[in-house]
Design a protein around this motif. Sequence first.
Motif, PDB file in Angstrom:
ATOM      1  N   LEU A 288      60.765  31.956  49.378  1.00 33.42           N
ATOM      2  CA  LEU A 288      62.086  32.275  49.921  1.00 33.42           C
ATOM      3  C   LEU A 288      62.332  33.781  49.792  1.00 33.42           C
ATOM      4  CD1 LEU A 288      64.112  29.377  48.230  1.00 33.42           C
ATOM      5  CD2 LEU A 288      63.501  29.555  50.654  1.00 33.42           C
ATOM      6  N   PRO A 289      63.284  34.305  50.574  1.00 30.62           N
ATOM      7  CA  PRO A 289      63.579  35.740  50.476  1.00 30.62           C
ATOM      8  C   PRO A 289      63.941  36.136  49.041  1.00 30.62           C
ATOM      9  CG  PRO A 289      64.738  34.773  52.351  1.00 30.62           C
ATOM     10  CD  PRO A 289      64.110  33.637  51.606  1.00 30.62           C
ATOM     11  N   GLY A 290      63.412  37.252  48.586  1.00 35.21           N
ATOM     12  CA  GLY A 290      63.747  37.744  47.263  1.00 35.21           C
ATOM     13  C   GLY A 290      62.842  37.220  46.162  1.00 35.21           C
ATOM     14  N   LEU A 291      61.857  36.387  46.534  1.00 34.05           N
ATOM     15  CA  LEU A 291      60.964  35.832  45.503  1.00 34.05           C
ATOM     16  C   LEU A 291      60.036  36.917  44.951  1.00 34.05           C
ATOM     17  CD1 LEU A 291      59.730  33.341  43.997  1.00 34.05           C
ATOM     18  CD2 LEU A 291      58.085  33.195  45.888  1.00 34.05           C
TER      19      LEU A 291
ATOM     20  N   HIS B  82      52.714  43.659  48.234  1.00 35.16           N
ATOM     21  CA  HIS B  82      51.606  43.298  47.348  1.00 35.16           C
ATOM     22  C   HIS B  82      51.302  44.496  46.442  1.00 35.16           C
ATOM     23  CE1 HIS B  82      47.077  41.888  47.325  1.00 35.16           C
ATOM     24  NE2 HIS B  82      47.618  41.862  46.138  1.00 35.16           N
ATOM     25  N   PHE B  83      51.623  44.342  45.160  1.00 34.19           N
ATOM     26  CA  PHE B  83      51.437  45.440  44.202  1.00 34.19           C
ATOM     27  C   PHE B  83      50.208  45.190  43.342  1.00 34.19           C
ATOM     28  CE2 PHE B  83      55.570  47.546  44.331  1.00 34.19           C
ATOM     29  CZ  PHE B  83      56.363  46.577  44.901  1.00 34.19           C
ATOM     30  N   ASP B  84      49.546  46.251  42.979  1.00 37.66           N
ATOM     31  CA  ASP B  84      48.488  46.150  41.982  1.00 37.66           C
ATOM     32  C   ASP B  84      48.734  47.245  40.959  1.00 37.66           C
ATOM     33  OD1 ASP B  84      46.191  46.133  40.461  1.00 37.66           O
ATOM     34  OD2 ASP B  84      44.930  45.601  42.168  1.00 37.66           O
ATOM     35  N   THR B  85      49.029  46.851  39.740  1.00 34.41           N
ATOM     36  CA  THR B  85      49.400  47.847  38.730  1.00 34.41           C
ATOM     37  C   THR B  85      48.210  48.252  37.870  1.00 34.41           C
ATOM     38  OG1 THR B  85      49.999  46.190  37.079  1.00 34.41           O
ATOM     39  CG2 THR B  85      51.706  46.817  38.620  1.00 34.41           C
ATOM     40  N   TYR B  86      47.013  47.816  38.285  1.00 35.50           N
ATOM     41  CA  TYR B  86      45.794  48.057  37.498  1.00 35.50           C
ATOM     42  C   TYR B  86      45.582  49.535  37.160  1.00 35.50           C
ATOM     43  CZ  TYR B  86      40.736  47.753  36.492  1.00 35.50           C
ATOM     44  OH  TYR B  86      39.498  47.819  35.923  1.00 35.50           O
ATOM     45  N   ARG B  87      45.846  50.397  38.119  1.00 35.20           N
ATOM     46  CA  ARG B  87      45.569  51.823  37.906  1.00 35.20           C
ATOM     47  C   ARG B  87      46.759  52.604  37.346  1.00 35.20           C
ATOM     48  NH1 ARG B  87      45.101  54.541  42.429  1.00 35.20           N
ATOM     49  NH2 ARG B  87      43.906  56.286  41.682  1.00 35.20           N
TER      50      ARG B  87
ATOM     51  N   LEU C 230      57.034  54.420  42.157  1.00 31.14           N
ATOM     52  CA  LEU C 230      56.580  53.935  43.459  1.00 31.14           C
ATOM     53  C   LEU C 230      57.746  53.400  44.276  1.00 31.14           C
ATOM     54  CD1 LEU C 230      53.459  51.758  42.608  1.00 31.14           C
ATOM     55  CD2 LEU C 230      53.486  53.858  43.915  1.00 31.14           C
ATOM     56  N   GLY C 231      58.885  53.297  43.637  1.00 31.94           N
ATOM     57  CA  GLY C 231      60.030  52.674  44.307  1.00 31.94           C
ATOM     58  C   GLY C 231      59.994  51.171  44.118  1.00 31.94           C
ATOM     59  N   ALA C 232      59.337  50.729  43.052  1.00 28.31           N
ATOM     60  CA  ALA C 232      59.122  49.299  42.848  1.00 28.31           C
ATOM     61  C   ALA C 232      60.423  48.513  42.810  1.00 28.31           C
ATOM     62  CB  ALA C 232      58.347  49.083  41.554  1.00 28.31           C
ATOM     63  N   ASP C 233      61.445  49.088  42.163  1.00 27.61           N
ATOM     64  CA  ASP C 233      62.679  48.298  42.026  1.00 27.61           C
ATOM     65  C   ASP C 233      63.336  48.005  43.373  1.00 27.61           C
ATOM     66  OD1 ASP C 233      63.008  50.996  42.013  1.00 27.61           O
ATOM     67  OD2 ASP C 233      64.674  51.046  40.604  1.00 27.61           O
ATOM     68  N   GLU C 234      63.147  48.932  44.326  1.00 29.62           N
ATOM     69  CA  GLU C 234      63.689  48.663  45.662  1.00 29.62           C
ATOM     70  C   GLU C 234      63.012  47.464  46.308  1.00 29.62           C
ATOM     71  OE1 GLU C 234      63.958  52.075  48.387  1.00 29.62           O
ATOM     72  OE2 GLU C 234      64.357  53.245  46.576  1.00 29.62           O
TER      73      GLU C 234
ATOM     74  N   VAL D  97      59.944  45.714  33.453  1.00 31.34           N
ATOM     75  CA  VAL D  97      60.682  46.193  34.626  1.00 31.34           C
ATOM     76  C   VAL D  97      60.762  45.138  35.727  1.00 31.34           C
ATOM     77  CG1 VAL D  97      60.267  48.619  34.228  1.00 31.34           C
ATOM     78  CG2 VAL D  97      58.619  47.314  35.559  1.00 31.34           C
ATOM     79  N   LEU D  98      60.146  43.978  35.501  1.00 33.49           N
ATOM     80  CA  LEU D  98      60.234  42.919  36.509  1.00 33.49           C
ATOM     81  C   LEU D  98      61.533  42.157  36.310  1.00 33.49           C
ATOM     82  CD1 LEU D  98      56.574  41.530  36.490  1.00 33.49           C
ATOM     83  CD2 LEU D  98      57.620  43.124  38.102  1.00 33.49           C
ATOM     84  N   PRO D  99      62.110  41.642  37.405  1.00 31.24           N
ATOM     85  CA  PRO D  99      63.359  40.886  37.249  1.00 31.24           C
ATOM     86  C   PRO D  99      63.103  39.602  36.451  1.00 31.24           C
ATOM     87  CG  PRO D  99      62.508  40.700  39.492  1.00 31.24           C
ATOM     88  CD  PRO D  99      61.653  41.707  38.800  1.00 31.24           C
TER      89      PRO D  99
END
Lengths: 158, 349
Positions: free
Chosen positions: A28-31, A80-85, A95-99, A118-120
């Motif tokens: 759903l939107p926002g997931l 699609h995020f990859d935080t490995y690096r 990166l503007g992740a929160d947006e 920092v994840l919801p």
Amino acid sequence: MSDPVFKVHCESEDATRRFARSLGEAALPGLVVALVGDLGAGKTRLVQSAAEGLGVDSSVVNSPTFVLIQEYEGRLPVYHFDTYRLKDMDEFLELGADEYLSSDGVCFVEWADRMEEVLPRDRLTIEFEITGEFSRTLHLSAGGKVSRVVLARLEDSL
Amino acid sequence: MSVDVSSIRYVLAIESSCDETAAAVIDSDLEVRSSVVASQYELHRDFGGVVPEIASRAHVRRILPVIDQSLKQAGITLADVGAVAVATQPGLVGSLLVGLTAAKTLALTLDVPLIDVNHIEAHIYACRMAAGRDVFPAIGFVVSGGHSNLYDCTSPVDFELIGSTIDDAAGEAFDKVAQILGIGFPGGPAIQRVAEKGNPKAIRFPRTFLKEDRLEFSFSGLKTAVLYTAKGVPGSTKKPEPLTEQRIADIAASFQAAAVDVLVAKCEQALRQRNRNRLCVGGGVAANVRLRGQLERMAKRIGVELHVAPMSLCTDNAAMAAIAWEHLRRGRFAPLDLDVTPGLVRRKR
């Protein structure tokens, strides 16, 4: 109190793929989907199939390890995020992740355990347990409203 | 805009992709007059300490000092700039926008043409610079940490993407395998060093799509195969062989052999499918000795001319500026409403 965990046993790569496609269909939107698992656990593969379930042409989905974030057009926008690096959470935020995380799209975050703070709180966490060469047990838990509804939809569809 | 290209002496090229803020001045004889990259130590010192590489805010702070510096080093002023080139892909949206906005502003206020350059294509164009003569048409191959891209290049400014990876890029696979083996970062040089003492035939790792016609790469399965070989197959009672120095060397060598086999095979397929007789290779992984050796053998076997871009030309953005001249001479200017095309935003084909 920790959230209840729903376990899905996937006996083959195909089974994991089918599960992921259902996840994409149930999204759903926002997931926000937080993926936790070692190298080779199948995080990118899962996102590829989930994106397919969201109507994205899966051939355009590849690993964002280098570019950090990829964006696909499906039934909903898919991020699609990859935080490995990334060195730390500040870089993730820069990166503007929160947006993206508060948008109406669907976010998949690989190596989410490194960015937990920092994840919801409202996120669907999927932990990969490698049980065999091709088999995985996925541990799913939902931390809020959207993720709970999606998890319920997903359970119904399985 | 009516522009007399023959009167232009200098092009200013600006780049703000993921990793660096850079500006270069190149003259009409394609001589690099200056090349300033803000990831260099001296510049971090001059511009106030090391800033997170990926932050567009850092680009905002650095872009003007970098442009200033490039003009100073070239011994020219803004009034001498005849065209402004800018990399609009690939990279992070926020970062790219900084360079683009600076370039547009300069082009508008100086009333000179704006030129749009793809940084990845510059990796291939570096082959043309090194060769000192025309190398097109050719198959272009960019193999690096973020890319495993095959292009059909009909001219220095017409590149068609004909193949890429469906999961990990080649350089990424090297990095991840090096991490699995615990031999350090960056993975490319580490694997190559350790592999020297290993047997490339010790383990038969998968070579995905090797025999298929599709011009696509997949390194995810190879990475997982290495993981299982090193750490054991999950759920299996069979213990993996102990990771002795020799075992690590054998795994590294076998991995490298598998990865290189696929990279070379896909180049060969692209050359045959598009009926080209030149291959231009750029990007960090092109420095791999085994890859170079195998590419050379393949090229010789099928009678193809091989060009490998020297890293020095790939990393500073001189090649980008030189591509800008190719665009300029063909009158291919970008409109002022030009937008970025971040490589990370992949839309449906």
